[in-house]
Design an enzyme around this catalytic site. Sequence first.
Site, short mmCIF file in Angstrom:
data_model
loop_
_atom_site.label_atom_id
_atom_site.label_comp_id
_atom_site.label_asym_id
_atom_site.label_seq_id
_atom_site.Cartn_x
_atom_site.Cartn_y
_atom_site.Cartn_z
N LYS C 13 -13.45 7.09 -11.69
CA LYS C 13 -12.40 6.77 -12.66
C LYS C 13 -11.05 7.15 -12.05
O LYS C 13 -10.85 8.30 -11.64
CB LYS C 13 -12.61 7.53 -13.96
CG LYS C 13 -11.75 7.03 -15.11
CD LYS C 13 -12.20 5.66 -15.61
CE LYS C 13 -12.93 5.72 -16.92
NZ LYS C 13 -13.64 4.49 -17.26
N THR C 58 -18.25 6.18 -14.99
CA THR C 58 -16.85 6.55 -14.74
C THR C 58 -16.26 7.15 -16.02
O THR C 58 -15.39 8.01 -15.95
CB THR C 58 -16.03 5.33 -14.27
OG1 THR C 58 -15.93 4.36 -15.31
CG2 THR C 58 -16.68 4.68 -13.04
N ARG C 171 25.43 6.89 13.33
CA ARG C 171 24.93 5.99 12.29
C ARG C 171 24.44 6.84 11.12
O ARG C 171 24.34 8.06 11.22
CB ARG C 171 23.78 5.13 12.82
CG ARG C 171 22.59 5.95 13.28
CD ARG C 171 21.35 5.08 13.59
NE ARG C 171 20.20 5.94 13.93
CZ ARG C 171 18.98 5.49 14.16
NH1 ARG C 171 18.73 4.19 14.14
NH2 ARG C 171 17.99 6.33 14.43
N GLN C 217 11.91 9.23 15.31
CA GLN C 217 10.72 9.83 15.91
C GLN C 217 10.97 11.30 16.25
O GLN C 217 10.14 12.17 15.95
CB GLN C 217 10.33 9.09 17.21
CG GLN C 217 9.59 7.79 17.01
CD GLN C 217 10.50 6.58 16.88
OE1 GLN C 217 11.64 6.69 16.41
NE2 GLN C 217 10.00 5.42 17.27
N HIS C 245 17.61 1.17 6.58
CA HIS C 245 18.82 0.78 7.30
C HIS C 245 20.04 0.76 6.38
O HIS C 245 20.01 0.17 5.30
CB HIS C 245 18.63 -0.60 7.93
CG HIS C 245 17.45 -0.68 8.83
ND1 HIS C 245 17.27 0.17 9.90
CD2 HIS C 245 16.36 -1.50 8.83
CE1 HIS C 245 16.12 -0.13 10.51
NE2 HIS C 245 15.55 -1.13 9.89
#
Lengths: 296, 296, 296, 296
Positions: C13, C58, C171, C217, C245
């Site tokens: 469930k 369930t 940026r 990264q 972005h």
Amino acid sequence: MTEIRLTANQYGKAENRVVRVTRDTDRHDLVDLNVTSQLRGDFDAAFLEGDNAHVVATDTQKNTIFAFAREPISSPEQFLVKLADHFTGEFAWVSGGRWAAEEFGWSRIGDHDHSFYRSSPETRTAVLVRDGGTDALISGFSGLTVMKTTQSGFVGYPRDRYTTLPETEDRILATDVSTRWRYRADAVDGLDFDATYDSIKATIMTTFTQGYSKALQQTLHAMAAAVIEAHDVVDEIKFSCPNKHHFLSDLSPFELDNPGVVFYAADRPYGLIEATFQREGAPTADAAWVGIAGFC
Amino acid sequence: MTEIRLTANQYGKAENRVVRVTRDTDRHDLVDLNVTSQLRGDFDAAFLEGDNAHVVATDTQKNTIFAFAREPISSPEQFLVKLADHFTGEFAWVSGGRWAAEEFGWSRIGDHDHSFYRSSPETRTAVLVRDGGTDALISGFSGLTVMKTTQSGFVGYPRDRYTTLPETEDRILATDVSTRWRYRADAVDGLDFDATYDSIKATIMTTFTQGYSKALQQTLHAMAAAVIEAHDVVDEIKFSCPNKHHFLSDLSPFELDNPGVVFYAADRPYGLIEATFQREGAPTADAAWVGIAGFC
Amino acid sequence: MTEIRLTANQYGKAENRVVRVTRDTDRHDLVDLNVTSQLRGDFDAAFLEGDNAHVVATDTQKNTIFAFAREPISSPEQFLVKLADHFTGEFAWVSGGRWAAEEFGWSRIGDHDHSFYRSSPETRTAVLVRDGGTDALISGFSGLTVMKTTQSGFVGYPRDRYTTLPETEDRILATDVSTRWRYRADAVDGLDFDATYDSIKATIMTTFTQGYSKALQQTLHAMAAAVIEAHDVVDEIKFSCPNKHHFLSDLSPFELDNPGVVFYAADRPYGLIEATFQREGAPTADAAWVGIAGFC
Amino acid sequence: MTEIRLTANQYGKAENRVVRVTRDTDRHDLVDLNVTSQLRGDFDAAFLEGDNAHVVATDTQKNTIFAFAREPISSPEQFLVKLADHFTGEFAWVSGGRWAAEEFGWSRIGDHDHSFYRSSPETRTAVLVRDGGTDALISGFSGLTVMKTTQSGFVGYPRDRYTTLPETEDRILATDVSTRWRYRADAVDGLDFDATYDSIKATIMTTFTQGYSKALQQTLHAMAAAVIEAHDVVDEIKFSCPNKHHFLSDLSPFELDNPGVVFYAADRPYGLIEATFQREGAPTADAAWVGIAGFC
């Protein structure tokens, strides 16, 4: 102390998910609705004093919806009228309300008797607003995405210091059609709402395909004119349609041409065109439209 | 200092919304994809030192997708293979990756040459995982909602102190079918992916309608067996299917019976059945399934 | 006839929305969970023959979750362990399963005793996978959006014929942090999961602010290293982070400069970086990660 | 031929995602907006003939938004007024429009100079409707979820044949507050919109905590009265608040009591209360509210 006044208000139970199965024979049928009931009337004491003597519980409204679904449902519109009649008839202080339904469309798998799949891309809608003794019944749909891969352009618009858009006489025109139409008050009784719905939807889709579109505005007007022309039960129709931009991908840095082949489908921002069209001479019903999102 | 080790990783540009129009003749066609490209290989320096000498920019991956869409796209699967071949061929340190696509289905309005509507309720999916020289190609779909209004029951389950569910031999069975199947590695080359997709989808829908369902588990097994039996290119198939509960509405307080007519369609919680079926003797490819949500 | 084999499967469930109020004194507290229970074990007969003798309903799993919430819940992780122990202890054929919870964070309004608002932007997650006698306990969160308005750049990446991105040394770096960490098996018993959660979240947020980011990264590696360094109970941590972005708006057509002031926040496509970091020498648990969406 | 008439209409560019960074010093600040611009005026020729001579391109509206963001943005409201003044001032046939903004709230991580996380659970909203020379400025927020774990009940409501709900004098009261307030026309100029927003939000949250709630209606009235009493710049305030049901879990089958401890948080259906409160004697502005979803 500042004086405040309670003005417009309504309350009820929203989004009751009712599925009704017709099983009189081995060939079943089903209706799949999302029903909202909201009452208007004399509820001042609840707000001002917490006196609930007039407050038909939202749980009671829910129970009523499920109980009423025990009888056949011929259309979402008919079901809403039945609810409205009940609540305004049963409780003296309930003078009106707003009842709304979404309907989800199913088709048979193959031509099977009791197996179905949810097939409709669009959600059908119906809203009944009863206020001060008058009804406004507004039907429609949302979520029908259509696209023309040519025969659409956009030229001749004004240019100011913030204008950079180049003119084009061949672009993709794509939109999610959201539309609502209001029925003529004296046409509601006995109307075949399902057939009318199918016919209006078909009219809109067919009109979309026709001719060259100089602007999404022009296309909306053509769709509205076709609907009102062909359906004398419709007094008014509104559209709220995004211009779903498909930008031609710039492939020139890769030494590739792109003659209308590769497009980038953008999310946001998007153009948004909203417009109302009324049958000449038909009465207005502005108050009934309040609270329907995204239409003007 | 603690030593940590970079293990599994991939990166790229997700959800590139590419629409490609075929317009060689006046009768246009269109392909509508949502493409994700992610590369695997030797990217340690980026993580450890911020040295990007190996990092093919995600922007470059996006550009490549749009540039490659300039050529005809015969199927999402074929497009992913082309991307994989490019990236692993072009960059020595790219040893593999994961390329995925969603496809949205459109139909002509009427039989119009260049006007379409988005018709498919389901989203078609394709994933290509290339790692260490081997490919796993997994296709599927999600969002296909099906319902049987009878010929389904649930009895014979164990009862403990927390069990209150009554047995039933007639209930609604409804689910959103999400499924993914993995192609036999040597069948991929030259396969007609569109025809295979249509055939597998039809097999699943038809099997759903057949016979009495003693449990959603049994139905999933039947669907899997039918797919694998009829499609020798499929080595493995997974299902992840909610049991979308439709509870019989209790109308007895209102002195109404309810012989399987009125149901409340619940949102949460819902049953959830996930299962994998493999062709006897076929190779496994467990690593390829990592990161596909909601399957076990 | 083709032979097919049932391999990995689980059922249960999903999304049980449990709210537990502690009200021993006038100063209440609350826990708000979304709990999923799925069992693994010998369920072949259900799939193959529709024999439900082993199928703990369930609905029974749901009842168990609510019944167990009658006792205090010290953390989502502790609650999942309790469920796992119950189901694998009670039913001989249940050899394992997957139990998952989302937790939604609430804070007091002012310092009020029994009034709260949902305050946490992130959703806390916990997953316990028990299989073949071993447990993997994975905690984490999703939906924490962070942004650096400077001290981020991206240079030195390879350029091929599809590369058009200009290098930048300033940026915006923005991401929605989704992360999951796996606890060392022998650290689970008696661990203060709430304190550990708070500490790991704080470590990730603080590390995000530090230094110049040469690539997302590199930032993910720094966050992973800081978490593993400071929390000896963590054996492994994964991140799945979009590069959200923020494109510098080109205002030059309007004779305006734009020195890092006005940005367009794009929706799709987006960069997507996924990475796994393991404590050197710690055991792996790859199977436990299957089915967690969007991580590699 | 049927005569149809174009009535209410507006068009523009929706959901321009603008992020503005203030970086005059090393301590940055940011504003994160989702801005929609729609124009009203003489656009009949576009609809009727596809003549775009008056159609300020939605792309131009987008460019204008980004160009105007080059200057400091003191509040969403101030930014909308600036856009309205520009478009109605620049183009003779633009007589009005509807400008709307959502603002997403960010906080510093720690007290860092240029690192932020998205912290606000609620979305702040602002809408400026200019029509026929008059302005209506409506601010508000949505998505603020609040809960009282006691001091709420519901008794004394009417009982009919569809009423099954038992009375209770101790329940959970939870809602997502959506509210919009309209500023007094002559108060807009020079108003500190951010401070007013913070004060109104605090007033609403504090009032929610106070006293015993006999109905959500009573609580909404109390919140409205407190806002209007304390903020003489507010002429009108609307609420649209779901009653997010938390049903006491029935644990009696498991021989457990449940004295207000374990609740099931339901999704649908839900109660829904909408109400408008006006300062006594203040002018109305009904047309300005059209198209704001979910308010009556």
